[in-house]
Design a protein around this motif. Structure first.
Motif, mmCIF file in Angstrom:
data_model
loop_
_atom_site.group_PDB
_atom_site.id
_atom_site.type_symbol
_atom_site.label_atom_id
_atom_site.label_comp_id
_atom_site.label_asym_id
_atom_site.label_seq_id
_atom_site.Cartn_x
_atom_site.Cartn_y
_atom_site.Cartn_z
ATOM 1 N N GLN A 1 26.425 59.410 65.025
ATOM 2 C CA GLN A 1 26.409 58.930 66.409
ATOM 3 C C GLN A 1 26.125 57.437 66.483
ATOM 4 O O GLN A 1 25.615 56.947 67.470
ATOM 5 N N ARG B 1 26.269 53.381 80.377
ATOM 6 C CA ARG B 1 25.748 54.191 79.271
ATOM 7 C C ARG B 1 26.405 53.808 77.950
ATOM 8 O O ARG B 1 25.748 53.724 76.918
ATOM 9 N N PHE B 2 27.724 53.587 77.982
ATOM 10 C CA PHE B 2 28.451 53.188 76.784
ATOM 11 C C PHE B 2 27.920 51.852 76.264
ATOM 12 O O PHE B 2 27.683 51.693 75.067
ATOM 13 N N ASN B 3 27.720 50.904 77.149
ATOM 14 C CA ASN B 3 27.264 49.581 76.743
ATOM 15 C C ASN B 3 25.823 49.575 76.239
ATOM 16 O O ASN B 3 25.430 48.683 75.499
ATOM 17 N N GLU B 4 25.035 50.567 76.622
ATOM 18 C CA GLU B 4 23.643 50.649 76.187
ATOM 19 C C GLU B 4 23.465 51.377 74.863
ATOM 20 O O GLU B 4 22.365 51.428 74.341
ATOM 21 N N ARG B 5 24.548 51.916 74.313
ATOM 22 C CA ARG B 5 24.418 52.669 73.063
ATOM 23 C C ARG B 5 23.906 51.749 71.960
ATOM 24 O O ARG B 5 24.101 50.551 71.987
ATOM 25 N N SER B 6 23.272 52.337 71.012
ATOM 26 C CA SER B 6 22.642 51.569 69.943
ATOM 27 C C SER B 6 23.652 51.189 68.870
ATOM 28 O O SER B 6 24.438 52.012 68.418
ATOM 29 N N THR B 7 23.606 49.918 68.458
ATOM 30 C CA THR B 7 24.438 49.465 67.346
ATOM 31 C C THR B 7 23.587 49.244 66.101
ATOM 32 O O THR B 7 24.079 48.795 65.085
ATOM 33 N N ALA C 1 27.148 53.470 66.667
ATOM 34 C CA ALA C 1 28.210 52.625 67.196
ATOM 35 C C ALA C 1 28.415 51.483 66.208
ATOM 36 O O ALA C 1 27.510 50.695 65.965
ATOM 37 N N LYS D 1 31.390 45.289 74.277
ATOM 38 C CA LYS D 1 30.978 45.946 75.511
ATOM 39 C C LYS D 1 32.197 46.247 76.371
ATOM 40 O O LYS D 1 33.171 45.510 76.369
#
Length: 112
Positions: free
Chosen positions: A83, A52-58, A85, A90
């Motif tokens: 919110q 989930r952390f790695n899929e967050r939007s940058t 990133a 990753k």
């Protein structure tokens, strides 16, 4: 815990990251059917959270804004933000699992 065809549904609380006050956030997780011990559960939960952390939007919005409801909700927790990133690194799932298991073992065999 509730059991169903797709594993076990659990809920746990964690300190919300980046909060000034220690806010405990309730998180829902599904464990696979093959979980046999606490170590298996830790592996499954940590792997899911890293994913989930790695899929967050940058991606950054050109016109960031918060609705009045979002602003009020975030103000209650002590930190207002978009919110977003800002760091595109990753997390390493294997390293995170190892850290979590080492912490569990260290805590399990020492008096707190």
């Amino acid at each position: 815990m509730l059991t169903g065809g797709e594993g076990v549904q659990i809920y746990f609380r964690v300190k919300a990251a980046g909060k000034r006050r220690p806010v405990l956030e309730l998180i829902e997780a599904s464990l696979p059917d093959d979980v046999q011990c606490l170590g298996d559960a830790i592996r499954a939960i940590v792997t899911d959270q890293v994913q989930r952390f790695n899929e967050r939007s940058t991606e950054q919005s050109i016109f960031p804004y918060l609705s009045p409801g979002q602003l009020e909700e975030q103000a209650e927790t002590g930190k207002v933000g978009f919110q977003a990133a800002y760091d595109d690194r990753k997390a390493n799932a294997a390293a995170a699992v190892e850290t979590a298991l080492c912490r569990h073992l260290r805590t399990a065999f020492t008096k707190c």
